[in-house]
Write a protein that holds these residues in place. Structure first.
Motif, PDB file in Angstrom:
ATOM      1  N   ARG A 145      56.033   8.142  57.641  1.00  0.00           N
ATOM      2  CA  ARG A 145      56.582   8.942  56.548  1.00  0.00           C
ATOM      3  C   ARG A 145      56.144  10.381  56.760  1.00  0.00           C
ATOM      4  NH1 ARG A 145      58.573   5.808  52.446  1.00  0.00           N
ATOM      5  NH2 ARG A 145      57.903   3.630  52.395  1.00  0.00           N
ATOM      6  N   SER A 146      57.034  11.300  56.453  1.00  0.00           N
ATOM      7  CA  SER A 146      56.720  12.717  56.671  1.00  0.00           C
ATOM      8  C   SER A 146      56.117  13.376  55.446  1.00  0.00           C
ATOM      9  CB  SER A 146      57.981  13.471  57.081  1.00  0.00           C
ATOM     10  OG  SER A 146      58.975  13.354  56.071  1.00  0.00           O
ATOM     11  N   LYS A 147      56.391  12.847  54.281  1.00  0.00           N
ATOM     12  CA  LYS A 147      55.949  13.489  53.043  1.00  0.00           C
ATOM     13  C   LYS A 147      54.798  12.697  52.426  1.00  0.00           C
ATOM     14  CE  LYS A 147      60.533  15.389  52.197  1.00  0.00           C
ATOM     15  NZ  LYS A 147      61.698  15.468  51.281  1.00  0.00           N
ATOM     16  N   VAL A 148      53.647  12.784  53.070  1.00  0.00           N
ATOM     17  CA  VAL A 148      52.451  12.098  52.604  1.00  0.00           C
ATOM     18  C   VAL A 148      51.332  13.118  52.466  1.00  0.00           C
ATOM     19  CG1 VAL A 148      50.770  10.279  53.039  1.00  0.00           C
ATOM     20  CG2 VAL A 148      53.155   9.962  53.740  1.00  0.00           C
ATOM     21  N   THR A 149      50.672  13.085  51.319  1.00  0.00           N
ATOM     22  CA  THR A 149      49.551  13.973  51.043  1.00  0.00           C
ATOM     23  C   THR A 149      48.309  13.126  50.821  1.00  0.00           C
ATOM     24  OG1 THR A 149      51.043  15.559  49.988  1.00  0.00           O
ATOM     25  CG2 THR A 149      48.698  15.797  49.528  1.00  0.00           C
ATOM     26  N   VAL A 150      47.193  13.513  51.439  1.00  0.00           N
ATOM     27  CA  VAL A 150      45.967  12.725  51.377  1.00  0.00           C
ATOM     28  C   VAL A 150      44.805  13.615  50.942  1.00  0.00           C
ATOM     29  CG1 VAL A 150      44.393  11.185  52.604  1.00  0.00           C
ATOM     30  CG2 VAL A 150      46.812  11.277  53.264  1.00  0.00           C
ATOM     31  N   LEU A 151      44.054  13.129  49.960  1.00  0.00           N
ATOM     32  CA  LEU A 151      42.799  13.748  49.544  1.00  0.00           C
ATOM     33  C   LEU A 151      41.699  12.710  49.689  1.00  0.00           C
ATOM     34  CD1 LEU A 151      43.639  15.852  46.350  1.00  0.00           C
ATOM     35  CD2 LEU A 151      42.557  16.698  48.420  1.00  0.00           C
ATOM     36  N   CYS A 152      40.676  13.005  50.466  1.00  0.00           N
ATOM     37  CA  CYS A 152      39.538  12.103  50.632  1.00  0.00           C
ATOM     38  C   CYS A 152      38.318  12.738  49.983  1.00  0.00           C
ATOM     39  CB  CYS A 152      39.266  11.832  52.110  1.00  0.00           C
ATOM     40  SG  CYS A 152      40.556  10.877  52.931  1.00  0.00           S
ATOM     41  N   VAL A 153      37.645  11.980  49.105  1.00  0.00           N
ATOM     42  CA  VAL A 153      36.514  12.497  48.349  1.00  0.00           C
ATOM     43  C   VAL A 153      35.240  11.832  48.851  1.00  0.00           C
ATOM     44  CG1 VAL A 153      35.654  13.021  46.039  1.00  0.00           C
ATOM     45  CG2 VAL A 153      38.086  12.550  46.375  1.00  0.00           C
ATOM     46  N   ALA A 154      34.239  12.647  49.169  1.00  0.00           N
ATOM     47  CA  ALA A 154      32.947  12.130  49.620  1.00  0.00           C
ATOM     48  C   ALA A 154      31.879  13.169  49.331  1.00  0.00           C
ATOM     49  CB  ALA A 154      32.966  11.802  51.113  1.00  0.00           C
ATOM     50  N   VAL A 157      37.257  16.618  50.582  1.00  0.00           N
ATOM     51  CA  VAL A 157      36.578  17.414  49.566  1.00  0.00           C
ATOM     52  C   VAL A 157      35.321  16.687  49.112  1.00  0.00           C
ATOM     53  CG1 VAL A 157      38.735  18.473  48.755  1.00  0.00           C
ATOM     54  CG2 VAL A 157      37.907  16.361  47.690  1.00  0.00           C
ATOM     55  N   ASN A 158      34.482  17.398  48.356  1.00  0.00           N
ATOM     56  CA  ASN A 158      33.330  16.781  47.709  1.00  0.00           C
ATOM     57  C   ASN A 158      33.474  16.954  46.203  1.00  0.00           C
ATOM     58  OD1 ASN A 158      31.812  19.265  46.762  1.00  0.00           O
ATOM     59  ND2 ASN A 158      31.901  19.687  48.956  1.00  0.00           N
ATOM     60  N   PRO A 159      32.665  16.246  45.405  1.00  0.00           N
ATOM     61  CA  PRO A 159      32.836  16.322  43.940  1.00  0.00           C
ATOM     62  C   PRO A 159      32.658  17.715  43.354  1.00  0.00           C
ATOM     63  CG  PRO A 159      31.525  14.405  44.534  1.00  0.00           C
ATOM     64  CD  PRO A 159      31.697  15.205  45.781  1.00  0.00           C
ATOM     65  N   LYS A 160      32.071  18.661  44.107  1.00  0.00           N
ATOM     66  CA  LYS A 160      31.892  20.013  43.600  1.00  0.00           C
ATOM     67  C   LYS A 160      33.073  20.925  43.929  1.00  0.00           C
ATOM     68  CE  LYS A 160      26.834  19.835  43.859  1.00  0.00           C
ATOM     69  NZ  LYS A 160      25.614  20.474  44.424  1.00  0.00           N
ATOM     70  N   THR A 161      34.011  20.437  44.736  1.00  0.00           N
ATOM     71  CA  THR A 161      35.181  21.242  45.098  1.00  0.00           C
ATOM     72  C   THR A 161      36.123  21.354  43.902  1.00  0.00           C
ATOM     73  OG1 THR A 161      35.005  20.414  47.362  1.00  0.00           O
ATOM     74  CG2 THR A 161      37.057  21.499  46.743  1.00  0.00           C
ATOM     75  N   LEU A 192      39.661  21.554  42.076  1.00  0.00           N
ATOM     76  CA  LEU A 192      40.959  20.966  42.391  1.00  0.00           C
ATOM     77  C   LEU A 192      41.945  22.033  42.849  1.00  0.00           C
ATOM     78  CD1 LEU A 192      42.878  18.576  42.480  1.00  0.00           C
ATOM     79  CD2 LEU A 192      43.301  18.875  40.025  1.00  0.00           C
ATOM     80  N   ALA A 193      41.878  23.219  42.252  1.00  0.00           N
ATOM     81  CA  ALA A 193      42.786  24.302  42.661  1.00  0.00           C
ATOM     82  C   ALA A 193      42.548  24.689  44.119  1.00  0.00           C
ATOM     83  CB  ALA A 193      42.590  25.511  41.751  1.00  0.00           C
ATOM     84  N   HIS A 194      41.281  24.714  44.522  1.00  0.00           N
ATOM     85  CA  HIS A 194      40.967  25.051  45.915  1.00  0.00           C
ATOM     86  C   HIS A 194      41.470  23.954  46.856  1.00  0.00           C
ATOM     87  CE1 HIS A 194      38.784  26.949  49.199  1.00  0.00           C
ATOM     88  NE2 HIS A 194      38.238  25.779  49.502  1.00  0.00           N
ATOM     89  N   ALA A 195      41.273  22.687  46.487  1.00  0.00           N
ATOM     90  CA  ALA A 195      41.762  21.585  47.317  1.00  0.00           C
ATOM     91  C   ALA A 195      43.280  21.602  47.407  1.00  0.00           C
ATOM     92  CB  ALA A 195      41.276  20.255  46.744  1.00  0.00           C
ATOM     93  N   TRP A 196      43.944  21.937  46.307  1.00  0.00           N
ATOM     94  CA  TRP A 196      45.406  22.008  46.292  1.00  0.00           C
ATOM     95  C   TRP A 196      45.906  23.108  47.234  1.00  0.00           C
ATOM     96  CZ3 TRP A 196      49.121  18.880  45.004  1.00  0.00           C
ATOM     97  CH2 TRP A 196      50.390  19.347  44.737  1.00  0.00           C
ATOM     98  N   ALA A 197      45.205  24.234  47.219  1.00  0.00           N
ATOM     99  CA  ALA A 197      45.589  25.325  48.119  1.00  0.00           C
ATOM    100  C   ALA A 197      45.353  24.931  49.575  1.00  0.00           C
ATOM    101  CB  ALA A 197      44.801  26.587  47.760  1.00  0.00           C
ATOM    102  N   ASP A 198      44.257  24.234  49.849  1.00  0.00           N
ATOM    103  CA  ASP A 198      43.989  23.766  51.210  1.00  0.00           C
ATOM    104  C   ASP A 198      45.065  22.799  51.691  1.00  0.00           C
ATOM    105  OD1 ASP A 198      41.757  25.313  51.353  1.00  0.00           O
ATOM    106  OD2 ASP A 198      40.339  23.685  50.955  1.00  0.00           O
ATOM    107  N   LEU A 199      45.552  21.942  50.788  1.00  0.00           N
ATOM    108  CA  LEU A 199      46.625  21.016  51.157  1.00  0.00           C
ATOM    109  C   LEU A 199      47.896  21.795  51.531  1.00  0.00           C
ATOM    110  CD1 LEU A 199      46.282  18.127  48.553  1.00  0.00           C
ATOM    111  CD2 LEU A 199      46.018  17.951  51.016  1.00  0.00           C
ATOM    112  N   GLY A 200      48.154  22.867  50.802  1.00  0.00           N
ATOM    113  CA  GLY A 200      49.323  23.679  51.120  1.00  0.00           C
ATOM    114  C   GLY A 200      49.212  24.314  52.485  1.00  0.00           C
TER     115      GLY A 200
END
Length: 474
Positions: free
Chosen positions: A425-434, A457-461, A463-471
């Motif tokens: 699949r081409s449209k897959v987004t993944v966030l891994c938390v540790a 990401v880690n629990p201190k990241t 969400l807006a920053h993680a969202w921008a990184d995904l972009g």
């Protein structure tokens, strides 16, 4: 902590029809054996009776025997009558707002009334979960008590600020009831507990486009356009259990049998959000492992969570609300392919429905409020993997559909399993938390090699920053 008020219309009634309302808690041993308790006056009278009984036998005085029996039986009779007496108090508990948000305060109002003349001054206290400390105490009737059509009425209110999401049991109001002469007293629950739902906070994400979809500007599109005359390809026969709201009357009239709208054919795309609930991914064992967080489940045992899982849940809510606002229908499931709305204690009755429309965010908040990590590890890994693959295949049939995976600290072999389950699949987004996201570098590399937008990401990241990184990773 307690304030008295006489305004009766400011608060809404707490819900009594939701899934988490259960029977009262089992009675304690003290309540099962129906024991009353004597006051200091009652024990003094009873002790005097015992002493008089001993003296009556020693001195042989029959009149002293009658007095001793009277002194002994009077407090026992008072305790017996007190145990089987009914409370004249009627209590209504309400919340404003009706659902609390973590970190925000909610007002609890108690409306207490007594039929007829009512009891004398009585000390009351409301029972609160341990997280809130001892419950507030107050005296009935209050200084601002009024005489209504049903007798004396008093209003009390106090504030609570839940720090954790979940379903809190507020109440019951307890009183120490005594007889007229003050010989016997016993603690009694005057009403039953009420459910206070504390939902997680939803973070708004910037409309910078959807990660993994090149050229998107925050608007979802669909490859299928339905017309009012296309009911033959978007309906199926009625099956027992289908809701009446899905009956398609034009198709029913044409076919001569009940026809319902087919969920798989829709005008808007679907976004499937997979929230990993596995204990191994969020509650590591050994030194330095995360502390276990408790999620209140009303009268049921508390569920377990962790800081990493709370971050993943927060991300699922924020991303789901964003995608719903851009036109997607949100299908929220766990790592075993089960609908979150169906397994969460705070899920709504329409568990099979997608989160769509203007109330999608509110419904997702409610569904996620009492969600916890899985109770036990299922050893049948192969069968659950096959179940998840089948579930994803059934849920994603349109080219415009998207898949978002929110995972914990997984291994490279588990990453390969996800690649196998999801497929090409081409449209897959993944966030891994540790806690240590650098350990997930090989996992993220595997996902990106498959063309997925993946970030650790880690629990201190934020969400807006993680969202921008995904972009940027898409």
């Amino acid at each position: 902590m307690i304030s008295e008020s006489a305004e009766a219309n400011e608060f809404r009634e707490s819900p009594s029809h939701t899934r988490w309302v259960t029977d009262d808690q089992p009675a304690t041993l003290r309540e099962k054996v129906h024991l009353g308790f004597l006051t200091a006056r009652g024990w003094g009278l009873f002790s005097a009776g015992v002493l008089a009984l001993v003296l009556a036998f020693l001195m042989g005085r029959r009149e002293l025997l009658a007095i001793s029996l009277f002194l002994i039986l009077t407090p026992l009779l008072a305790a017996f009558l007190l145990r089987f007496g009914n409370s004249a108090l009627r209590i209504t508990r309400s919340f404003n707002p009706q659902q609390a948000t973590t970190g925000s305060s909610v007002r609890v109002r108690l409306h207490i009334s007594a039929a007829g003349r009512g009891p004398a001054t009585i000390q009351l206290s409301d029972t609160l979960p341990e997280d809130f400390g001892p419950g507030p105490e107050f005296v009935y009737p209050s200084r601002t008590a009024t005489q209504g059509p049903e007798g004396s009425e008093s209003f009390y209110e106090y504030r609570l600020r839940p720090a954790m999401r979940g379903i809190y049991a507020i109440g019951p109001v307890r009183a120490r009831v005594s007889d007229v002469f003050g010989l016997a007293a016993r603690p009694a629950a005057v009403d039953s507990a009420s459910a206070l739902l504390a939902v997680p906070v939803c973070e708004d994400l910037d409309p910078l486009g959807i990660p993994g979809e090149h050229g998107a500007h925050g608007q979802a599109s669909s490859n299928r356009r339905l017309t009012p005359d296309s009911f033959e390809v978007m309906t199926r026969e009625y099956h027992p259990g289908d809701t009446v709201r899905r009956i398609h009357w034009p198709a029913t009239a044409k076919k001569g049998t009940l026809m319902v709208r087919q969920e798989d054919y829709r005008a808007t795309p679907r976004a499937v959000l997979v929230l990993d609930r596995s204990r191994a991914a969020f509650l590591g064992q050994g030194v330095g492992s995360e502390p276990v967080l408790s999620i209140p489940q009303f009268t049921a045992p508390a569920g377990e969570s962790s800081r990493s899982f709370e971050w993943g849940l927060h991300a699922a809510l924020g991303i789901g609300a964003f995608l719903a606002n851009t036109g997607f229908g949100i299908d929220l499931i766990d790592h075993r392919g089960k609908a979150i709305n169906g397994i969460s204690a705070s899920g709504t009755e329409d568990a099979a429905e997608l989160f769509t429309g203007p109330h999608a965010r509110t419904r997702m908040q409610q569904a996620l409020a009492a969600l916890s990590l899985e109770d036990a590890v299922d050893p049948r890994h192969a069968s659950t993997t096959a179940t998840l693959a089948t579930s994803l295949k059934e849920r994603m049939r349109e080219r415009g559909d998207r898949l978002v995976l929110i995972l914990g600290e997984i291994t490279e072999s588990q990453a390969d399993t996800w690649l196998e389950v999801v497929g090409v699949r081409s449209k897959v987004t993944v966030l891994c938390v540790a806690n240590h996201e650098k350990r997930l570098a090989p996992v993220i590399a595997r996902f990106r090699q498959a063309g997925w937008a993946a970030v650790a990401v880690n629990p201190k990241t934020s969400l807006a920053h993680a969202w921008a990184d995904l972009g940027r990773a898409s």
